[in-house]
Design a protein around this motif. Structure first.
Motif, mmCIF file in Angstrom:
data_model
loop_
_atom_site.group_PDB
_atom_site.id
_atom_site.type_symbol
_atom_site.label_atom_id
_atom_site.label_comp_id
_atom_site.label_asym_id
_atom_site.label_seq_id
_atom_site.Cartn_x
_atom_site.Cartn_y
_atom_site.Cartn_z
ATOM 1 N N LYS A 205 -36.771 -14.841 33.373
ATOM 2 C CA LYS A 205 -36.972 -13.902 32.263
ATOM 3 C C LYS A 205 -37.558 -14.613 31.057
ATOM 4 C CE LYS A 205 -34.535 -10.550 29.361
ATOM 5 N NZ LYS A 205 -33.226 -9.940 29.020
ATOM 6 N N SER A 206 -37.070 -15.811 30.777
ATOM 7 C CA SER A 206 -37.602 -16.581 29.650
ATOM 8 C C SER A 206 -39.075 -16.916 29.867
ATOM 9 C CB SER A 206 -36.784 -17.863 29.481
ATOM 10 O OG SER A 206 -37.321 -18.667 28.458
ATOM 11 N N GLU A 209 -41.209 -13.735 29.288
ATOM 12 C CA GLU A 209 -41.376 -13.399 27.878
ATOM 13 C C GLU A 209 -42.311 -14.396 27.186
ATOM 14 O OE1 GLU A 209 -40.378 -10.699 26.468
ATOM 15 O OE2 GLU A 209 -39.398 -10.018 28.306
ATOM 16 N N ASP A 212 -45.685 -13.602 28.529
ATOM 17 C CA ASP A 212 -45.981 -12.200 28.218
ATOM 18 C C ASP A 212 -46.806 -11.550 29.329
ATOM 19 O OD1 ASP A 212 -46.006 -9.820 26.821
ATOM 20 O OD2 ASP A 212 -47.714 -10.361 25.570
ATOM 21 N N ARG A 217 -42.179 -10.224 34.664
ATOM 22 C CA ARG A 217 -40.970 -9.483 34.285
ATOM 23 C C ARG A 217 -40.416 -8.741 35.491
ATOM 24 N NH1 ARG A 217 -44.239 -8.208 29.562
ATOM 25 N NH2 ARG A 217 -43.468 -9.356 27.734
#
Length: 322
Positions: A205-206, A209, A212, A217
């Protein structure tokens, strides 16, 4: 009428700025950082004798340094793109490169052109800052495009590993070894973080993000759901790989269909500005006869407003959301 050689000098200086940035980058960090090497950067650092913990610390520092420096005024225009490009230069080094290149461009304009000091200052600043921004932006586009292309194959490699009985952590290690940069190093960092105790889903998840990217995701959500609810992770990832590959094909198809319209929009938006610059460079006194009239300034403001409106309209026409 003789045509001045100054426009060619301007172009050559700008190209020299771009080549110099790339040359310094490859010299400082090695050839593997160019994203064209078959061995990813993490494996090359390990092969050179660096410890696993040391390599992880170095790569994590490079991956997070741009997000922490968005408050720097001049650097703020580069932060997002530098983060996606994963530029190994620190923010201070990038700013230093802008300053050095601006000074070098000013010297080149001083010795190569007869432009006034205000023009040289503005153009050298545009070349130094704009050259670094263009270089970082191209790096970001290339890296994001390569990750999008590599991700379906990486997920399918995980699926094959899981189906022969390997745990998910081992599947990540296989991807980190078999997939070249940029995704190979990214997965290698997640594998190392998991080995030192970090939750895999949280690490994914990191990464999603930070880069982007929507497909990453999806991968993080799929792993999180499997950890919380159970189920066959191999089948979940197999379905996800098909979805990611279908999305990739759709985006590429839309990009191909709209390519001509985008280039036409860029040409129609940039040609008037380019023509105005060339007229002033080739014939500086072209507008002298009308410059003192009462309508000159209002006409310039109207033309500028239409040019700005044209840029936004063209961008809206070719920006197709999928």
């Amino acid at each position: 009428m003789s045509i001045s050689a100054e426009p060619i000098i301007y172009g050559l200086i700008f190209i020299a700025v771009l080549v110099l940035v790339e040359g310094v980058y490859l010299t400082v960090f090695g050839k593997s950082i160019s994203l064209n090497s078959r061995v990813n950067r993490r494996l090359e650092m390990l092969e050179k004798g660096a410890g696993r913990e040391q390599v992880l610390e170095q790569l994590r520092k490079e991956m997070s340094q741009h997000m922490k420096s968005r408050s720097i005024p001049l650097y703020a225009i580069l932060a997002d793109r530098a983060q996606k490009a994963n530029i190994a230069f620190t923010p201070k080094q990038l700013i230093m490169m802008m300053v050095i290149l601006t000074c070098m461009a000013f010297l080149g304009l001083t010795f190569g052109t007869s432009a006034g000091i205000p023009v040289r200052i503005v153009m050298s600043f545009a070349m130094g800052v704009g050259g670094v921004f263009l270089w970082v932006n191209n790096k970001a586009k290339k890296r994001m495009s390569m990750i999008e292309e590599q991700l379906p194959d990486a997920v399918e490699l995980m699926v094959r590993s899981l189906r022969v009985g390997h745990p998910f952590s081992s599947a990540l290690q296989i991807v980190a070894k078999e997939v070249p940069d940029p995704l190979g190093t990214e997965m290698g960092v997640i594998s190392d973080e998991a080995a030192y105790g970090r939750d895999v889903a949280e690490a994914l998840k990191s990464m999603a993000e930070r880069i982007d990217m929507q497909d990453l995701r999806f991968l993080a959500v799929a792993v999180t759901i499997q950890q919380q609810s159970g189920g066959n992770l191999a089948e979940i990832l197999a379905g996800l790989a098909k979805v990611i590959r279908s999305r990739f094909r759709l985006f590429r198809r839309v990009k191909a269909i709209t390519a001509e319209a985008k280039w036409s929009g860029m040409f129609l938006s940039g040609f008037p500005i380019f023509a105005l610059i060339m007229i002033n460079l080739i014939e500086p006194h072209y507008y002298d006869d009308v410059r003192e009239t009462a309508y000159f300034i209002p006409a310039c403001l109207v033309v500028a407003a239409f040019l700005v409106a044209n840029i936004f309209v063209m961008r809206a026409l070719v920006n197709i959301k999928v």
